[in-house]
Design a protein around this motif. Structure first.
Motif, PDB file in Angstrom:
ATOM      1  N   THR A  12       0.826  -1.205   0.000  1.00  0.00           N
ATOM      2  CA  THR A  12       0.000   0.000   0.000  1.00  0.00           C
ATOM      3  C   THR A  12       0.856   1.249   0.000  1.00  0.00           C
ATOM      4  OG1 THR A  12      -1.763  -1.154   1.202  1.00  0.00           O
ATOM      5  CG2 THR A  12      -1.824   1.261   1.206  1.00  0.00           C
ATOM      6  N   GLU A  60      -6.763   8.038   5.613  1.00  0.00           N
ATOM      7  CA  GLU A  60      -7.810   7.289   6.310  1.00  0.00           C
ATOM      8  C   GLU A  60      -7.667   5.786   6.071  1.00  0.00           C
ATOM      9  OE1 GLU A  60      -9.387  11.414   5.618  1.00  0.00           O
ATOM     10  OE2 GLU A  60      -8.281   9.929   4.462  1.00  0.00           O
ATOM     11  N   ARG A  61      -7.347   5.399   4.818  1.00  0.00           N
ATOM     12  CA  ARG A  61      -7.181   3.982   4.511  1.00  0.00           C
ATOM     13  C   ARG A  61      -5.970   3.400   5.235  1.00  0.00           C
ATOM     14  NH1 ARG A  61      -8.111   5.966  -0.722  1.00  0.00           N
ATOM     15  NH2 ARG A  61      -5.953   5.543  -1.330  1.00  0.00           N
ATOM     16  N   ARG A  64      -6.835   2.845   8.929  1.00  0.00           N
ATOM     17  CA  ARG A  64      -7.679   1.659   9.106  1.00  0.00           C
ATOM     18  C   ARG A  64      -6.863   0.390   8.966  1.00  0.00           C
ATOM     19  NH1 ARG A  64     -11.559   4.678   6.131  1.00  0.00           N
ATOM     20  NH2 ARG A  64     -10.917   3.637   4.205  1.00  0.00           N
ATOM     21  N   THR A  65      -5.945   0.365   8.005  1.00  0.00           N
ATOM     22  CA  THR A  65      -5.105  -0.822   7.795  1.00  0.00           C
ATOM     23  C   THR A  65      -4.242  -1.104   9.012  1.00  0.00           C
ATOM     24  OG1 THR A  65      -5.015  -0.396   5.408  1.00  0.00           O
ATOM     25  CG2 THR A  65      -3.346  -1.865   6.318  1.00  0.00           C
TER      26      THR A  65
END
Length: 213
Positions: A12, A60-61, A64-65
């Motif tokens: 990511t 934000e992603r 969360r990860t």
């Protein structure tokens, strides 16, 4: 953090152009926390806090990860702006020629520019450039070499500051960065920016794209 989880986070970060050295530091810090955790109980775990610059949507992603796959790391998001931008700067601005620790650009009548660095006052550095141009048979810089090969004129009165550094030892990397960024429009030789690490390539590509917009 197991192997699959680590791979998800690393992929990511890479897909979003984070530098490899930053990714490695995050992974190594997590590994160190994991070793320390082996000798503690769940109630004794010390949480590790890491901060990244906030990017809408991506941050934000990422948070969360980290929250789903790592119970001992808390990711905090910081703004690229601070309270300083909310207030008017009441201090008198320093004249450009009195500033030091900077990357500067001197335009040439041919349409290209010379990019240099200095820890001295800019006025002092400009005087040094003018002295070297009195005898262009001596190759002391890319600026002098360009004058000898093309016989153009540099406009020393139109010098501009590309960036400033808090510490002079940062100037070498910063100069390489800007020579790479303006490589098609500068008179600097290619070798002057070649020592910059490849981890800066995504940053230079993005900055170059913005220059064209």
């Amino acid at each position: 953090m197991d192997f699959d989880t680590k791979r998800v986070i690393v992929d990511t970060l890479r897909s979003n152009s984070y530098p490899n050295n930053l990714i490695g530091r995050l992974v190594n810090e997590e590994r160190g926390v994991r070793r320390a955790e082996q000798n503690t109980t769940d109630t004794d775990i010390q949480r590790k806090y890491m901060s990244l610059t906030y990017v809408p949507g991506l941050s934000e992603r990422m948070k969360r990860t980290f929250g789903q796959f790592s119970r001992d790391i808390t990711l905090s998001l910081k703004s690229r702006h601070n309270t300083g931008v909310l207030y008017t700067n009441l201090k008198d601005k320093i004249p450009i020629l009195d500033k030091s620790n900077m990357i500067y650009k001197i335009p040439c009548e041919c349409g290209r520019s010379y990019i240099g660095r200095t820890s001295q006052k800019l006025s002092t550095r400009i005087k040094q450039h003018k002295l070297t141009t009195r005898d262009i048979t001596k190759e002391s810089s890319s600026l002098v070499r360009h004058m000898r090969e093309q016989d153009p004129r540099f406009d020393f009165d139109d010098v501009s500051i590309l960036d400033e550094a808090q510490y002079s030892h940062h100037l070498n990397v910063m100069e390489c960065y800007y020579i790479q960024l303006y490589r098609t429009g500068s008179v600097n030789c290619r070798q002057e920016g070649a020592e910059l690490h490849n981890c800066y390539s995504p940053v230079i590509w993005e900055a170059s794209r913005r220059l064209l917009l």
